[in-house]
Scaffold this motif. Structure first.
Motif, PDB file in Angstrom:
ATOM      1  N   TYR A 160       0.826  -1.200   0.000  1.00 55.07           N
ATOM      2  CA  TYR A 160       0.000   0.000   0.000  1.00 55.07           C
ATOM      3  C   TYR A 160       0.864   1.255   0.000  1.00 55.07           C
ATOM      4  O   TYR A 160       0.588   2.213  -0.722  1.00 55.07           O
ATOM      5  CB  TYR A 160      -0.937   0.007   1.210  1.00 55.07           C
ATOM      6  CG  TYR A 160      -1.683   1.317   1.340  1.00 55.07           C
ATOM      7  CD1 TYR A 160      -2.773   1.595   0.530  1.00 55.07           C
ATOM      8  CD2 TYR A 160      -1.273   2.289   2.253  1.00 55.07           C
ATOM      9  CE1 TYR A 160      -3.446   2.801   0.620  1.00 55.07           C
ATOM     10  CE2 TYR A 160      -1.933   3.501   2.348  1.00 55.07           C
ATOM     11  CZ  TYR A 160      -3.026   3.753   1.531  1.00 55.07           C
ATOM     12  OH  TYR A 160      -3.678   4.949   1.614  1.00 55.07           O
ATOM     13  N   GLY A 161       1.898   1.258   0.840  1.00 52.71           N
ATOM     14  CA  GLY A 161       2.792   2.410   0.898  1.00 52.71           C
ATOM     15  C   GLY A 161       3.426   2.693  -0.450  1.00 52.71           C
ATOM     16  O   GLY A 161       3.515   3.853  -0.877  1.00 52.71           O
ATOM     17  N   ALA A 162       3.840   1.631  -1.141  1.00 55.93           N
ATOM     18  CA  ALA A 162       4.491   1.790  -2.442  1.00 55.93           C
ATOM     19  C   ALA A 162       3.550   2.359  -3.489  1.00 55.93           C
ATOM     20  O   ALA A 162       3.982   3.055  -4.424  1.00 55.93           O
ATOM     21  CB  ALA A 162       5.048   0.443  -2.909  1.00 55.93           C
ATOM     22  N   GLN A 163       2.227   2.072  -3.336  1.00 53.14           N
ATOM     23  CA  GLN A 163       1.243   2.524  -4.316  1.00 53.14           C
ATOM     24  C   GLN A 163       0.478   3.758  -3.858  1.00 53.14           C
ATOM     25  O   GLN A 163      -0.463   4.188  -4.523  1.00 53.14           O
ATOM     26  CB  GLN A 163       0.246   1.387  -4.583  1.00 53.14           C
ATOM     27  CG  GLN A 163       0.862   0.137  -5.199  1.00 53.14           C
ATOM     28  CD  GLN A 163       1.377   0.378  -6.609  1.00 53.14           C
ATOM     29  OE1 GLN A 163       0.786   1.151  -7.358  1.00 53.14           O
ATOM     30  NE2 GLN A 163       2.464  -0.280  -6.981  1.00 53.14           N
ATOM     31  N   SER A 164       0.870   4.329  -2.723  1.00 54.33           N
ATOM     32  CA  SER A 164       0.104   5.428  -2.130  1.00 54.33           C
ATOM     33  C   SER A 164       0.327   6.763  -2.823  1.00 54.33           C
ATOM     34  O   SER A 164      -0.431   7.714  -2.595  1.00 54.33           O
ATOM     35  CB  SER A 164       0.479   5.567  -0.649  1.00 54.33           C
ATOM     36  OG  SER A 164       1.832   5.994  -0.515  1.00 54.33           O
TER      37      SER A 164
END
Length: 238
Positions: A160-164
């Motif tokens: 999620y962090g990478a795609q946030s």
């Protein structure tokens, strides 16, 4: 990751989602009578304390309880006061709506990720965290040695962090800044501090440390947290 998936995950981080109190509100029951043969445990926090996206038994409070039980510290099921998305200020408000035992033998506190996520100020977080420390000590009957603070994990290393759309380096820097505050204030108050943040960053290379929602820790990571906490708690109770 598709946009709809990201939206769902954002709701899990910020929304008033899963919550657990292992008890009912003041209007539902009379004051709770403490167990007579077991130690009592109160866990305060947010989605990381609930164990969002994992079974209850895999959450860190429940795995911690099992660890301690195996080591002859017999705890009843933890009372958990937490809701997904809560900031430190919202935890303070949530506590006011609960019914508690006169005191607890063990209190854990993990709060702050949503303050960082929403861009809340460090200064406000410090004031609210200090208030929560005082509240936690009061819940422990004034015994600061039986209160244990857990650092904030780094959600930026998750899928999620990478795609946030956020810079994960900035997330890490901000998480470290919030943790510097909660560590400083915990130690100043004579409260044990367990730093799980470095281990949480292993999720960048170990997918097994992330739950199925791509954001929250898995039972495997929570097991590591429980293992880190157990020695300090054992020492305090011996």
């Amino acid at each position: 990751m598709k946009l709809t998936t990201i939206a769902i995950l954002m709701f899990l981080m910020l929304g008033c989602g899963k919550s657990s109190t292992n008890g009912m509100n003041k209007t539902d029951i009379a004051p709770i009578d403490p167990p007579t043969d077991q130690l009592t445990y109160l866990a305060l926090g947010d989605s990381y304390t609930i164990g969002e996206a994992v079974k209850q038994a895999e959450s860190f409070p429940y795995q911690l309880r099992e660890n301690l039980n195996r080591q002859s510290l017999h705890f009843s099921a933890p009372k958990i006061v937490a809701t997904t998305g809560w900031t430190a200020g919202e935890l303070i408000s949530g506590i006011k709506a609960e019914t508690f035992l006169p005191k607890y033998d063990l209190v854990t506190l993990l709060i702050g990720v949503n303050d960082q996520y929403r861009g809340n100020s460090i200064e406000t977080y410090r004031k609210e965290f200090i208030a929560l420390l005082k509240t936690a000590v009061n819940f422990a009957g004034g015994n600061a040695a039986h209160v244990f603070v857990v650092s904030i994990p780094d959600w930026g290393v998750t899928p999620y962090g990478a795609q946030s759309g956020r810079d994960v380096r900035v997330i890490a820097k901000e998480i470290d800044a919030f943790n510097a505050v909660n560590k400083e204030e915990s130690l100043k108050a004579g409260i044990s501090y367990t730093d799980i943040t470095p281990g949480s960053r292993n999720a960048a290379t170990d997918a097994a440390l992330v739950a199925s929602d791509g954001l929250h820790p898995s039972g495997k990571m929570y097991k590591e947290w429980a293992a880190q906490l157990s020695p300090s708690i054992n020492k305090a109770f011996k």
